[in-house]
Each structure stands twice: as C-alpha cells, then as structure tokens.
Motif scaffolding. Structure first.
Motif, short mmCIF file in Angstrom:
data_model
loop_
_atom_site.label_atom_id
_atom_site.label_comp_id
_atom_site.label_asym_id
_atom_site.label_seq_id
_atom_site.Cartn_x
_atom_site.Cartn_y
_atom_site.Cartn_z
N GLN A 1 11.49 10.45 36.62
CA GLN A 1 11.91 9.60 37.78
C GLN A 1 13.07 9.99 37.46
N GLN A 2 13.61 9.87 36.20
CA GLN A 2 15.26 9.18 35.85
C GLN A 2 15.87 10.55 35.65
N PHE A 3 15.13 12.02 35.87
CA PHE A 3 16.36 12.98 35.46
C PHE A 3 14.70 14.09 35.79
N PRO A 4 14.61 14.06 37.51
CA PRO A 4 13.41 14.98 37.92
C PRO A 4 14.12 16.12 38.68
N ALA A 5 15.26 16.82 38.26
CA ALA A 5 15.76 18.61 37.90
C ALA A 5 15.01 18.88 36.87
N GLU A 6 14.47 17.95 35.50
CA GLU A 6 14.59 18.62 34.04
C GLU A 6 13.46 19.26 33.78
N PHE A 7 12.57 18.39 34.50
CA PHE A 7 10.88 19.03 34.49
C PHE A 7 10.34 19.72 35.18
N GLU A 8 9.53 20.68 34.68
CA GLU A 8 8.66 21.74 35.72
C GLU A 8 7.50 20.95 35.48
N PHE A 9 6.95 19.91 35.64
CA PHE A 9 5.41 19.69 35.40
C PHE A 9 6.06 18.06 36.85
N SER A 10 4.85 18.01 37.04
CA SER A 10 4.78 16.86 38.63
C SER A 10 4.87 15.91 38.83
N GLU A 11 4.77 14.57 38.93
CA GLU A 11 3.68 13.46 39.23
C GLU A 11 2.67 13.86 38.99
N PHE A 12 1.99 14.79 39.98
CA PHE A 12 0.78 15.37 40.29
C PHE A 12 -0.43 15.31 38.80
N PHE A 13 0.65 16.47 38.66
CA PHE A 13 -0.21 16.54 36.59
C PHE A 13 -0.01 15.32 35.77
N LEU A 14 0.72 14.50 35.85
CA LEU A 14 0.31 13.15 35.15
C LEU A 14 -0.84 12.13 35.55
N LEU A 15 -1.05 12.56 36.69
CA LEU A 15 -2.04 11.81 37.09
C LEU A 15 -3.02 11.94 36.53
N ALA A 16 -3.41 14.03 36.55
CA ALA A 16 -4.34 14.58 36.18
C ALA A 16 -4.76 14.79 35.20
N LEU A 17 -3.55 13.87 33.58
CA LEU A 17 -3.76 14.26 32.99
C LEU A 17 -4.19 12.12 32.36
N HIS A 18 -3.46 11.63 32.86
CA HIS A 18 -4.18 10.44 33.10
C HIS A 18 -5.58 9.96 33.14
N ASP A 19 -6.28 11.32 34.26
CA ASP A 19 -6.91 10.72 34.74
C ASP A 19 -8.09 11.77 34.17
N SER A 20 -8.39 12.54 33.05
CA SER A 20 -9.05 13.67 32.57
C SER A 20 -9.37 12.82 30.97
N ALA A 21 -8.27 11.72 30.40
CA ALA A 21 -9.22 10.89 29.61
C ALA A 21 -9.80 10.66 29.58
N ARG A 22 -10.88 10.03 30.42
CA ARG A 22 -12.31 9.33 30.49
C ARG A 22 -12.76 10.40 31.26
N VAL A 23 -12.80 11.15 32.05
CA VAL A 23 -13.74 12.01 32.22
C VAL A 23 -14.41 12.89 30.98
N PRO A 24 -15.70 13.27 30.75
CA PRO A 24 -17.09 13.47 30.23
C PRO A 24 -17.26 15.39 30.24
N ASP A 25 -16.00 15.32 30.58
CA ASP A 25 -15.96 17.16 30.47
C ASP A 25 -15.95 18.09 29.45
N THR A 26 -15.11 17.82 28.74
CA THR A 26 -14.61 18.39 27.76
C THR A 26 -14.48 17.37 26.30
N LEU A 27 -14.31 18.53 25.30
CA LEU A 27 -14.14 17.61 24.17
C LEU A 27 -13.51 17.23 23.62
N THR A 28 -11.98 17.35 24.71
CA THR A 28 -10.26 17.21 24.11
C THR A 28 -10.18 16.01 23.86
#
Length: 709
Positions: A446-473
């Motif tokens: 939010q503070q440096f929007p032009a400095e990051f190649e990934f988006s908020e949608f990617f962070l949400l996907a990673l946030h939600d993946s933490a509790r999805v039992p599909d991979t061993l990560t």
C-alpha cells in the motif's frame, strides 16, 4: 453409513466406489439435477478423498445468488454451482472449497431467530434452513437449503460436516496431490520455484546472491544435526563441516548461525537460535562459533529478535480478537468498531514488526558488517524479520518470482512450524506468525505500490493457501517431515546421533506439488491477477546496483561488536556468553549512537557518524516504510470478506472490477449533487462525466463534513 450423536441417528445411503479416482460416492438421494453432478464430483476428488453427503442449496450473501450443491468430504466442504465443472487438472477451487482444517465456526439457522453453534461432535437439534461456515482465513460460506422434501439431505450434510470436523485426522491421512493427479509427469516436471531440496538448488541460489565467501554445507544431509533445519545451508567458506557440527551443538535445538541473505553491497544477514548456555564448549568450539558469527567481517551486530515484538501468545490472542471482530454478527457497535479494532492489538503488532525490520535494513545497508538475527527457537520472528529486511533492501525480492523464492527459503526450508502455528494439530503453540508477515507485506504494498511486481490478489491467494490441504508446503512442521512424506529419502538419523552413517536412499526431487503450482486452484485468468498493474518495470533487479560494488558502503569501525536492542546499539566486549575474557576488542563510547526514535533517525546516525566519514545518501532500492498512526491500515479485502457490504469502494484488481467500482462512485456522486456549490449547480453536467481533481476534492470534503444525506 450411519452418522449420529446423542441419541440421534440417520442413514446416509449405500456407497458406490469409483476405484479409478480413489473416491467413494453416495448415490440414490439426489434430484436429477444433482445426479448430473456425480461424474464431475468424482473427477475432482483427491487421492483418498471420500464424499460423505451432499444437498442442493443456494449460496447467499454475494450477488448474484448461486444455485448449486453443497458437498462434504472427509477433507473439505465445497459448494459446486450448477453448470460449473471442476477440471481434472485443477482439482481444487480457490473460491468454493473450505478445507475442514480451515473451518473456524459452523452455525445452523432455522427461521429468523433459531441459531445453533455446531462444535465438532455436537448434535444438531433441528433441520437447518441455512448454514454458515466461517473460515479461519476470514472467508464466509452461506448456503440456504432448498425445500420440497429435501430437508433430510440438509440435515445429513450438516451432520456430516460436524462429524468430519470431529475426526480431525485429515492432515495425517493426506499426503499431498501427486504429479499424476495434476496431469504432469514426474520425470519432466520442473518446479516453478526452486524448492531448495537439493544441494544444486542451494548452490545456484548462492551464486545468484553473489555470496563468494560462503559455501553449501552438507553436514545436515541426513538430519543428524537438527530435523528442523534444511538438509543444506550456507556456512563461511573457511569453516569445516566438523567445526559446524560442534558449533551448532551449542545453540538451541541445534540451530547454529548460518547465512540467510547476502546483501549486494557486501553485508551478510545471518540467523540462529539462542545460545545453549548450559553447554561447556572448549576453546576450539568457541573459536568456531565466533568465526561463524563474524562471517569474515570486523563489524558484528547481534539483534535481539524478540525484543519489542509480541510473544506467540500475544499474536494468537490478537488474531482471535480480530477474527471475532470481523464476523458479520460481531457484537461491537458500529460507532465503537474502530476502538474495538485498536483493542485487538493486531495493527500494533504489524507496526512493531515493520519498525524492527526497517531498523535492521538500515543496519544491513549502512555499513559492511555481519548482522545476526538471534531468536531462541529461530523458527518464527527470525524468518519474519529476515524476509521483511530483504523486501525493504533489494528490488529483486519484490518481484513475483523473487518473493516466492524468499518465502520458500526463509519460511518453508528454514523449518517454520506451519502445522503447529496455524492450529492444525490442536497444540497450544498456535500463533499465525506467517499471516502476520503477509499483513506486513500488504502494508508495504500500500505504501509503495509501484515497487512490487505482485498484487494484493497474490497475497490473498498465499494467505488462503496456508490452510488448504493440497500440498505439503504448509502441511508439515519441519523439512524432515516434508521430505519424508514426499518420498525424498527412506531413512534419517536421529538428532545428535553421530553413530549413524548409512546414507539416504538417493537424492530425488520431491514428487509432490508445492503451493507455487498455482494452476492447482486458480485458472489462467485468476493467475494473471497476481501481477500488479502499477508495477514500474524500471525497478529491474539487475539495474539498480552492480554485484559486489566495493564503494557502496563505508567500512565499520575495527573489531566492533554490538547488541541492537530497543532501537539502540550497545557495545559488547564479546560475542559468546561462555568466555570470561573478551574475545574481541571493546568498542569506544564514541561509536555509540543515541537510541533511535525511528528508522529515519537510525539511518541518520548510521550514515552520519562518525563525522569524518561524511554524508552517505540512502542506497538505491532501499524502502523505509511509515508505521505511525494511520499509516498502518486494516487489510479490509482480507479480513472483511465475510461482510461484502464493506468491500465496495476498495481498489479492484481487475479492469471489470474497476468499472464496477467506478459505477458505484458515480452513483454516490449523483446522491451528493445537492452538496455541490450553487455556482456548480448552474452548469449543466452529464452525471456520467468524470470529475476533475478539484471537484473530487470538494466532493470528499463534503463527505468528511457530514456524510451522505
């Protein structure tokens, strides 16, 4: 099969096996529309997954409402809309699936006032007309069941969810999705992100960072040093593996000092566990420990990682309070909601982490030195701070590939106990430190929007993946557990068992998928949203600073040892706690700066002292975030997903979403037309015309004065 509880029981229909999919399917209870779904359900089953019950329903709470079928399996609860087919290559859905381990609260509703909170194993007292599934990731699934003789199915699927949660064994049963399930060949597959499971991966990463004074150590290849450490890690080039083995034995859980990241300007960021003060090292061991901490530098800074940061219990309590506050039926009054948010302390902890990471990034980039992050367990806040420091210091970590590699190295390979910290095991050490880290990254975005190649949608996907039992990560606590489950090796040695010398069977790459295989749950259109449209491509990782540029940093004072705690550098006489005599020269008081009240002031001190060094500007690529007052905000798109009405007005990640929000703002402008000045009323205006900046300012000033009428 019979499900029941406290005197209640009912029959769920005979089973019919689908051996080719490894999925048990219930038949004989659905209307023709639902029966047409059977083949699609079977094709989307995971290995070992069994369908326990289903019922037709309508997903409510979002526009438009979706008719479909609610399905409960022994791994997840999923809603399948009518006409939607689950792809065999994408067996999971990012939108409709709720893993059983992700369900935080289950409610059954009948009528306007009858609500029952269903805990694992509790009986259902009535036939529900609607159920609400609250995810631990702040998502909400609200399904209303159809009437007309289908009430028993609604009862069955609800009780199936209750009983499946009570089993609480899905993590132990599930071992990830094999490559064959995803339609990929194990022989030709290359992971989208290096998983750091081989020495070749570590060597390639070392060369990429330009860490010439370091090498890949194989001393833990059989996990006989520590099962929580990766099989390979970086140690100083001149340190022998025999010295590494002895030195690591004097640290908590065998997690001795090793390289976390090499700064392009020459500094090294290390991490380690706490000193095992009960040990009795000899002089050679102490010399090895000091050599590894110094890493060839004359200036060494020990960072007390947990100082000024919350405890694990504090993080867990704050997260529970935040989740309770963000529920649609929160008891907090609207006018006191912000006060209640402040009372959760979650944003305070985000602020503390950003400030600490900002300070450390100044220490790393200001002078050529060794900066050592020291935490007793070395598996929680060390990873958080190390990751944030790299994000703040170099643009490469802010690319999509760079960030994924960063998480894989500093969290997954470093042994963060995901399973325990996310509460999957039911242990008392639950504390979502990784989710706290993702919130910190969102603040930077939010503070440096032009400095990051990934988006908020990617962070949400990673946030939600933490509790999805599909991979061993995220389904294991240590690299050893992950590798053993994935079939990397057939044997290992117990920690501190030097008598075992049998090598592991092969050095094969994990045949399971990782969380970075995004096409497992996201289609190509959704994956495109991972990219930030506002990213400035000129912030290229290879263009901002040549590798190993000698003139970039100013050398530190000779033979100096510092302790960084509470925003200030304090001189130390020695590195190790076992020596009675100083091992390094004491630091003169003239090198001691004042306590810094902000990262900016610490930067002034670091680059401004001593005076004969002269002024040194901030290096290119370094970000110093703000963390005062309103600079730290609530991640509304994540935490308020269960309240769709408050999502309007947020910046959408897609063009169509921006168009919808533009329509919403234009509708607000039409309502606010009477507040425009009389002079503006005299001018004819098309309501669809976009206002100029001055008019937008007038509009928002009017909103601040009194709100909509």
């Amino acid at each position: 099969m019979w499900w029941g509880g406290r005197g209640q029981s009912f029959n769920i229909a005979p089973q019919k096996e689908e051996p080719e999919m490894g999925c048990v399917q219930r038949t004989g209870m659905l209307e023709p529309r639902s029966r047409q779904l059977d083949g699609h359900v079977a094709s989307g089953c995971l290995p070992g997954e069994q369908i326990l019950a289903w019922a037709p329903g309508v997903r409510k709470g979002l526009e438009p409402e979706l008719p479909g079928t609610l399905i409960c399996t022994n791994l997840r609860v999923t809603f399948q809309p009518c006409g939607w087919q689950r792809s065999q290559e994408t067996p999971l859905s990012s939108e409709y699936d709720f893993a059983l381990v992700n369900i935080g609260r289950l409610e059954a509703v009948s009528g306007l006032s009858r609500v029952q909170l269903l805990r694992p194993g509790s009986p259902l007292k009535f036939i529900p007309e609607e159920i609400l599934i609250h995810g631990r990731d702040f998502r909400l699934l609200r399904v209303a069941f159809e009437a007309g003789g289908l009430e028993p199915q609604a009862f069955q699927v609800t009780m199936a969810i209750v009983q499946a949660r009570a089993q609480n064994s899905q993590v132990q049963q599930y071992a990830g999705i094999p490559l064959s399930k995803a339609g990929q060949s194990s022989g030709s597959r290359k992971p989208p992100v290096p998983l750091l499971e081989t020495s070749e991966d570590w060597e390639a990463e070392r060369k990429k960072q330009g860490a010439r004074g370091w090498r890949v150590s194989t001393v833990n290849e059989r996990f006989d040093i520590a099962t929580s450490l990766p099989r390979y890690f970086w140690v100083p080039k001149r340190t022998l593996d025999s010295e590494v083995r002895r030195a690591f034995g004097h640290f908590h859980q065998g997690r001795g000092p090793r390289l976390s990241w090499h700064h392009p300007g020459g500094s090294d960021l290390l991490r380690c566990g706490g000193f095992y003060t009960a040990s009795d090292p000899n002089k050679e061991d102490i010399r090895a420990v000091e050599s590894m901490l110094q890493a060839g530098h004359s200036d060494v800074v020990l960072v007390d990682t947990v100082d000024e940061l919350p405890s694990l219990a504090d993080v867990q309590l704050a997260h529970l309070r935040l989740r309770a506050l963000c529920l649609p039926d929160s008891s907090a009054a609207e006018e006191k909601w912000l006060s209640a948010l402040e009372g959760t302390r979650w944003l305070d902890y985000v602020r503390s982490c950003l400030r600490k990471a900002s300070d450390i990034s100044v220490l790393v980039t200001s002078r050529v030195r060794s900066v050592v992050l020291q935490e007793r367990g070395d598996r929680d806040f060390n990873g958080l701070l190390s990751s944030l420091v790299q994000l703040l210091s170099v643009p490469e970590a802010r690319t999509l590939l760079g960030f994924q590699s960063l998480v894989q190295r500093e969290w997954v390979a470093a042994g963060h106990p995901f399973l325990t910290r996310l509460g999957v095991t039911g242990a008392s050490e639950e504390a979502p430190v990784f989710l706290l880290f993702l919130d910190c990254v969102w603040q930077l975005l939010q503070q440096f929007p032009a400095e990051f190649e990934f988006s908020e949608f990617f962070l949400l996907a990673l946030h939600d993946s933490a509790r999805v039992p599909d991979t061993l990560t995220f389904l294991r606590d240590t690299p050893w557990e992950r590798g053993k489950q994935g079939g990397q090796f057939n044997s290992y040695t117990q920690i501190y068992n030097p008598g075992y010398c049998q090598p592991p069977a092969g050095n094969s790459v994990n045949s399971q998928l990782s969380v970075w295989d995004w096409d497992l749950r996201y289609n190509s259109e959704q994956i495109l949203q991972f990219h930030n449209p506002g990213y400035d491509p000129e912030h290229c990782p290879d263009s901002w600073l040549p590798r190993q540029q000698p003139s970039f940093m100013v050398p530190g004072p000779p033979s100096s040892v510092w302790l960084f705690s509470r925003g200030a550098l304090t001189p130390l006489n020695q590195l190790c706690p076992w020596r009675d005599n100083p091992s390094l020269l004491a630091v003169s008081s003239r090198w001691l700066p004042r306590a810094a009240i902000s990262s900016e002031s610490l930067a002034d001190q670091e680059w401004g002292l001593p005076s004969h060094w002269g002024a040194c500007p901030l290096p290119p690529g370094l970000l110093l975030p703000g963390y005062l007052g309103p600079q730290i905000r609530l991640w509304r798109r994540c935490y308020l997903r269960g309240r769709p009405e408050v999502q309007k007005g947020l910046s959408a990640p897609t063009i169509s979403g921006l168009q919808d929000e533009l329509s919403h703002l234009q509708e607000l402008l039409r309502k606010w037309t009477p507040r425009i000045s009389p002079e503006d009323h005299s001018k004819k205006r098309d309501p669809n015309t976009i206002l100029n900046p001055a008019e937008i300012t007038v509009f928002f000033m009017g909103m601040a004065e009194g709100g909509p009428e």
